[in-house]
Design a protein around this motif. Structure first.
Motif, mmCIF file in Angstrom:
data_model
loop_
_atom_site.group_PDB
_atom_site.id
_atom_site.type_symbol
_atom_site.label_atom_id
_atom_site.label_comp_id
_atom_site.label_asym_id
_atom_site.label_seq_id
_atom_site.Cartn_x
_atom_site.Cartn_y
_atom_site.Cartn_z
ATOM 1 N N SER A 137 13.994 5.703 -1.932
ATOM 2 C CA SER A 137 15.114 5.712 -0.999
ATOM 3 C C SER A 137 14.673 5.293 0.397
ATOM 4 O O SER A 137 15.338 4.498 1.067
ATOM 5 C CB SER A 137 15.744 7.106 -0.962
ATOM 6 N N LEU A 138 13.530 5.810 0.844
ATOM 7 C CA LEU A 138 13.007 5.446 2.158
ATOM 8 C C LEU A 138 12.686 3.954 2.201
ATOM 9 O O LEU A 138 13.022 3.274 3.170
ATOM 10 C CB LEU A 138 11.762 6.272 2.495
ATOM 11 N N ALA A 139 12.056 3.432 1.161
ATOM 12 C CA ALA A 139 11.718 2.005 1.130
ATOM 13 C C ALA A 139 12.979 1.156 1.271
ATOM 14 O O ALA A 139 12.996 0.166 2.009
ATOM 15 C CB ALA A 139 10.980 1.669 -0.164
ATOM 16 N N ARG A 140 14.033 1.543 0.573
ATOM 17 C CA ARG A 140 15.299 0.792 0.674
ATOM 18 C C ARG A 140 15.859 0.857 2.097
ATOM 19 O O ARG A 140 16.317 -0.143 2.643
ATOM 20 C CB ARG A 140 16.311 1.335 -0.322
ATOM 21 N N LYS A 141 15.836 2.057 2.699
ATOM 22 C CA LYS A 141 16.331 2.209 4.073
ATOM 23 C C LYS A 141 15.540 1.358 5.054
ATOM 24 O O LYS A 141 16.089 0.880 6.047
ATOM 25 C CB LYS A 141 16.238 3.675 4.521
ATOM 26 N N LEU A 142 14.250 1.183 4.779
ATOM 27 C CA LEU A 142 13.382 0.412 5.669
ATOM 28 C C LEU A 142 13.482 -1.093 5.430
ATOM 29 O O LEU A 142 12.836 -1.872 6.113
ATOM 30 C CB LEU A 142 11.925 0.862 5.501
ATOM 31 N N GLY A 143 14.273 -1.495 4.432
ATOM 32 C CA GLY A 143 14.467 -2.915 4.179
ATOM 33 C C GLY A 143 13.510 -3.525 3.175
ATOM 34 O O GLY A 143 13.398 -4.749 3.077
ATOM 35 N N PHE A 144 12.827 -2.704 2.394
ATOM 36 C CA PHE A 144 11.919 -3.211 1.364
ATOM 37 C C PHE A 144 12.724 -3.651 0.144
ATOM 38 O O PHE A 144 13.779 -3.094 -0.153
ATOM 39 C CB PHE A 144 10.926 -2.118 0.929
ATOM 40 N N ASP A 145 12.189 -4.635 -0.554
ATOM 41 C CA ASP A 145 12.757 -5.102 -1.815
ATOM 42 C C ASP A 145 11.747 -4.850 -2.923
ATOM 43 O O ASP A 145 10.545 -5.070 -2.739
ATOM 44 C CB ASP A 145 13.055 -6.610 -1.760
ATOM 45 N N ARG A 146 12.238 -4.459 -4.092
ATOM 46 C CA ARG A 146 11.360 -4.197 -5.236
ATOM 47 C C ARG A 146 10.826 -5.527 -5.773
ATOM 48 O O ARG A 146 11.570 -6.471 -5.994
ATOM 49 C CB ARG A 146 12.108 -3.454 -6.331
ATOM 50 N N VAL A 147 9.504 -5.576 -6.005
ATOM 51 C CA VAL A 147 8.854 -6.752 -6.571
ATOM 52 C C VAL A 147 8.512 -6.494 -8.035
ATOM 53 O O VAL A 147 8.736 -7.333 -8.898
ATOM 54 C CB VAL A 147 7.555 -7.107 -5.787
ATOM 55 N N THR A 148 7.948 -5.333 -8.309
ATOM 56 C CA THR A 148 7.636 -4.909 -9.671
ATOM 57 C C THR A 148 8.108 -3.465 -9.817
ATOM 58 O O THR A 148 8.716 -2.910 -8.904
ATOM 59 C CB THR A 148 6.115 -4.977 -9.970
ATOM 60 N N GLU A 149 7.779 -2.844 -10.926
ATOM 61 C CA GLU A 149 8.181 -1.449 -11.152
ATOM 62 C C GLU A 149 7.701 -0.528 -10.031
ATOM 63 O O GLU A 149 8.387 0.419 -9.662
ATOM 64 C CB GLU A 149 7.650 -0.967 -12.508
ATOM 65 N N VAL A 150 6.518 -0.802 -9.468
ATOM 66 C CA VAL A 150 5.970 0.094 -8.443
ATOM 67 C C VAL A 150 5.702 -0.582 -7.103
ATOM 68 O O VAL A 150 5.381 0.092 -6.131
ATOM 69 C CB VAL A 150 4.658 0.769 -8.925
ATOM 70 N N LEU A 151 5.817 -1.903 -7.016
ATOM 71 C CA LEU A 151 5.477 -2.610 -5.786
ATOM 72 C C LEU A 151 6.726 -3.089 -5.059
ATOM 73 O O LEU A 151 7.626 -3.677 -5.665
ATOM 74 C CB LEU A 151 4.568 -3.803 -6.108
ATOM 75 N N TRP A 152 6.778 -2.825 -3.759
ATOM 76 C CA TRP A 152 7.894 -3.201 -2.900
ATOM 77 C C TRP A 152 7.363 -4.071 -1.770
ATOM 78 O O TRP A 152 6.203 -3.935 -1.372
ATOM 79 C CB TRP A 152 8.537 -1.945 -2.311
ATOM 80 N N VAL A 153 8.197 -4.947 -1.216
ATOM 81 C CA VAL A 153 7.785 -5.805 -0.111
ATOM 82 C C VAL A 153 8.856 -5.810 0.978
ATOM 83 O O VAL A 153 10.040 -5.750 0.694
ATOM 84 C CB VAL A 153 7.494 -7.268 -0.560
ATOM 85 N N ARG A 154 8.391 -5.882 2.207
ATOM 86 C CA ARG A 154 9.264 -6.058 3.383
ATOM 87 C C ARG A 154 8.714 -7.255 4.135
ATOM 88 O O ARG A 154 7.548 -7.275 4.511
ATOM 89 C CB ARG A 154 9.246 -4.806 4.247
ATOM 90 N N ARG A 155 9.531 -8.263 4.316
ATOM 91 C CA ARG A 155 9.109 -9.475 4.997
ATOM 92 C C ARG A 155 9.471 -9.396 6.482
ATOM 93 O O ARG A 155 10.448 -8.749 6.854
ATOM 94 C CB ARG A 155 9.732 -10.693 4.346
ATOM 95 N N ASN A 156 8.675 -10.074 7.296
ATOM 96 C CA ASN A 156 8.935 -10.136 8.726
ATOM 97 C C ASN A 156 10.319 -10.745 8.929
ATOM 98 O O ASN A 156 10.598 -11.824 8.419
ATOM 99 C CB ASN A 156 7.855 -10.986 9.401
ATOM 100 N N PRO A 157 11.195 -10.074 9.663
ATOM 101 C CA PRO A 157 12.565 -10.553 9.814
ATOM 102 C C PRO A 157 12.699 -11.822 10.672
ATOM 103 O O PRO A 157 13.754 -12.423 10.718
ATOM 104 C CB PRO A 157 13.293 -9.374 10.469
ATOM 105 N N GLU A 158 11.648 -12.227 11.345
ATOM 106 C CA GLU A 158 11.753 -13.421 12.214
ATOM 107 C C GLU A 158 11.728 -14.690 11.429
ATOM 108 O O GLU A 158 11.179 -14.919 10.465
ATOM 109 C CB GLU A 158 10.617 -13.421 13.231
#
Length: 158
Positions: A137-158
């Motif tokens: 839930s926190l990862a989603r709030k922070l803007g992360f996207d799921r890449v695999t079952e356990v790995l999430w990524v947040r890209r630089n918004p610029e």
């Protein structure tokens, strides 16, 4: 909430914190039984990581009581089978007594801002077990996207 580089005298306080995705277990339960060995690793970490990388795990304290350590949060370089050239991973651990009060969110937002604006990092990852619903839930709030079952990524918004 305040973030600061970890200090030598904080080792004992950090070992009592509950260990993230392992409810009921503390950091002390997840490390070597040799406390001197763990202290040496901790001291080596804080004496090198900030100067080498410009980031690391920071101590999370209360604003109105900086001596009250409530967790750790920060960035770590990770190299594994999924990313042999390495990636930067966000890690956070807030003691269970201080959870659900917005501290992890506030600390992670500050660290992500630092990563993107000051360090000019393009992507930050988080490794979260799928059954750790609060962290997902926190990862989603922070803007992360799921890449695999356990790995999430947040890209630089610029």
């Amino acid at each position: 909430m305040m973030l600061s580089e970890s200090r030598e005298n904080e080792f004992d306080a950090s070992c009592g914190e509950e260990a993230g995705p392992h409810p009921g277990r503390t950091i002390r339960d997840t490390v070597s039984e040799d406390e001197n060995e763990e202290l040496e690793k901790y001291l080596a970490y804080i004496h090198t990581v900030y100067s080498v990388f410009g980031f690391g795990l920071w101590t999370v304290c209360l604003k109105n009581d900086p001596s009250c350590i409530i967790g750790r949060c920060g960035l770590q370089p990770i190299a594994d089978d999924d990313s042999p050239l390495g990636r930067i991973e966000l890690g956070y651990l807030i003691d269970k007594r201080w959870r659900r009060q917005g501290y992890a969110s506030e600390a992670c937002r500050a660290i992500l801002q630092y990563a993107f604006e000051k360090l000019e990092i393009e992507e930050v990852y988080a490794q979260i077990p799928s059954d750790n619903r609060p962290s997902v839930s926190l990862a989603r709030k922070l803007g992360f996207d799921r890449v695999t079952e356990v790995l999430w990524v947040r890209r630089n918004p610029e």
